[in-house]
Structure formats: C-alpha cells, structure tokens
Design an enzyme around this catalytic site. Structure first.
Site, PDB file in Angstrom:
ATOM      1  CE  LYS A 105       8.934  -8.276 -21.090  1.00 17.71           C
ATOM      2  NZ  LYS A 105      10.003  -7.385 -20.578  1.00 17.71           N
ATOM      3  CG  HIS A 107       9.971  -9.878 -25.432  1.00 20.39           C
ATOM      4  ND1 HIS A 107       8.654  -9.971 -24.819  1.00 20.39           N
ATOM      5  CD2 HIS A 107      10.311  -8.353 -24.484  1.00 20.39           C
ATOM      6  CE1 HIS A 107       8.330  -8.558 -24.886  1.00 20.39           C
ATOM      7  NE2 HIS A 107       9.178  -7.736 -24.566  1.00 20.39           N
TER       8      HIS A 107
END
Ligand code: OMP
Length: 217
Positions: A105, A107
C-alpha cells in the site's frame, strides 16, 4: 510417540470440515495424491477455534522459543490470528502477531507488513509445505525486516520427497536449521484411519502413494 489428544482432535475436525479430503488430487508438483489438505475449509467459528488450539498445543509441546507469530498471506493470516488467541486463552501467553499484504500500500499505514513489528525470533504459521516455495518467501520477508526465523508451524507434514530424496521440510530443518512443527504428519493420519475397519481401502491407497513418494521419518 503415541498420538496426542490435540492431534486426534485436529484429524477429526479436519475430516469433519472437509479440510482433509480423500479422492484423486493433482498437486502443484503434478503428483496425483489420494488425499488433500485445504485449511481454507476451517471456515466456521467452532472449526477455527479448534484449529487455533491445535496449533497452540503443538507449538507449546515443541518448546520452540519465539517472540512474534507471522502469518504469510493469505491462509497464514487467519491461522496466525487464531493461534495467537489460543495461546492467550489456553496457555496464558500474550504473543504479538504480524502478517503481510500481497500488494504494497502506498497510502495510510503503507508498506506490506501489518501488525506487530517483526523483531527478535519469529515463528511462521502456515497450512502445508510441499516444495517450500511459499515458506522461503516468508523467510526472506522476515530477514529483510531484520528479524530472525525461529521456525515454522504447519498443520500437516505430507512427508513426501521434494526434488531430491528429502522433503522440503527436512531440507529446511537440516540445511536452514529451522524448527518445523507440524500438528500432524501423514503417518499420524494413516494410524488414525487404520483404526477404522471401513477405511482399509483408503489406507491401502495412501500407503501405495507413500511407497512411491514418501520420505523416511
Ligand atoms: P509450496 O509453496 O510448494 O510449499 O506448497 C504449498 C501449496 O501446496 C499450497 O499453497 C497448496 O496450493 C498446495 N497443497 C495444499 O494446500 N495441500 C496439499 O495437501 C497439497 C498441496 C500441493 O499442491 O502440494
């Protein structure tokens, strides 16, 4: 050693949940096996809780020392979670656990590791090791994070040869000096089935497979 109570429970629950199935299954290796183990079939609360207790009992019985549990995605994630719960509920051990995402990921919390920091000695929890590919990836992730692998706990050791004469588990134990804990091995399943008269034909098929592909244990 005679079969332990948690091992019997594991086999019973695996058969009841159809996590342990009998028939004809083509494995990743191309071998046609008379049985298959699919931990994804432990999908009810009762089955999962029982599974967690079996992992926890096997880990405690092994005496392997570790600081963190690690469940490789995907199946290892829930296995590590239920094992951590069972260690807390049944063995008074509050152990942190972590897992990985298959996709990073970029974020939020970011990265591919989730949960407890991977520090100290890490025990990997997974369902089955055949060629050892998935486990070697998990080992690489742990080492990259700067931690050490204490060992691996799995549900079933199929006790069959890899590329050479030894099983991938024996290679991990002997070459990488890792502790590999399995709740049961194929020999325990055969012993269990051998006690039921109705299962003799099945036992014969498994024994034929074992003669062809099995390792010395
Ligand atoms: P390795 O990554 O080669 O060690 O194999 C693990 C994989 O074996 C699992 O992810 C399954 O796809 C597969 N498998 C089982 O889950 N259960 C079995 O009884 C046998 C296999 C297999 O294909 O060998």
């Amino acid at each position: 050693m005679s079969i332990q109570e948690y091992q019997q429970q594991f086999i019973k629950q695996a058969i009841a949940s159809e996590a342990l199935c009998f028939g004809e299954y083509t494995l990743k290796s191309g071998r046609v096996s008379p049985y298959f183990f699919n931990a994804g079939r432990f999908y009810s609360g009762v089955a999962l809780a029982a599974l967690g207790r079996c992992y926890a009992d096997a880990i405690v019985a092994s005496g392997v020392q570790f600081d963190v549990l690690f469940g490789p995605a995907y199946k290892g994630i829930s296995l590590a979670a239920v094992t951590a719960c069972a260690l807390a509920d049944h063995h008074q051990r509050d152990v942190p656990y972590a897992y990985n995402r298959k996709e990073k990921k970029d974020h939020g919390e970011g990265g591919s590791l989730v949960g407890a920091p991977l520090q100290g000695k890490v025990l990997i929890i997974d369902d089955v090791i055949t060629a050892g590919t998935a486990i070697r990836e998990a080992i690489a992730m742990i080492e990259l994070a700067g931690a050490n692998v204490a060992g691996v706990a799995i549900g079933l050791d199929r006790q069959e040869r890899g590329q050479g004469e030894r099983s991938a588990i024996q290679e991990l134990e002997q070459d990488a000096s890792l502790a590999v804990i399995s709740i049961v091995g194929l020999n325990d399943i055969v012993d269990y089935l051998s006690t039921a008269a109705s299962d003799q034909a099945l036992v014969a098929r498994i024994n034929a497979y074992r003669d062809r592909y099995g390792v010395e244990v």
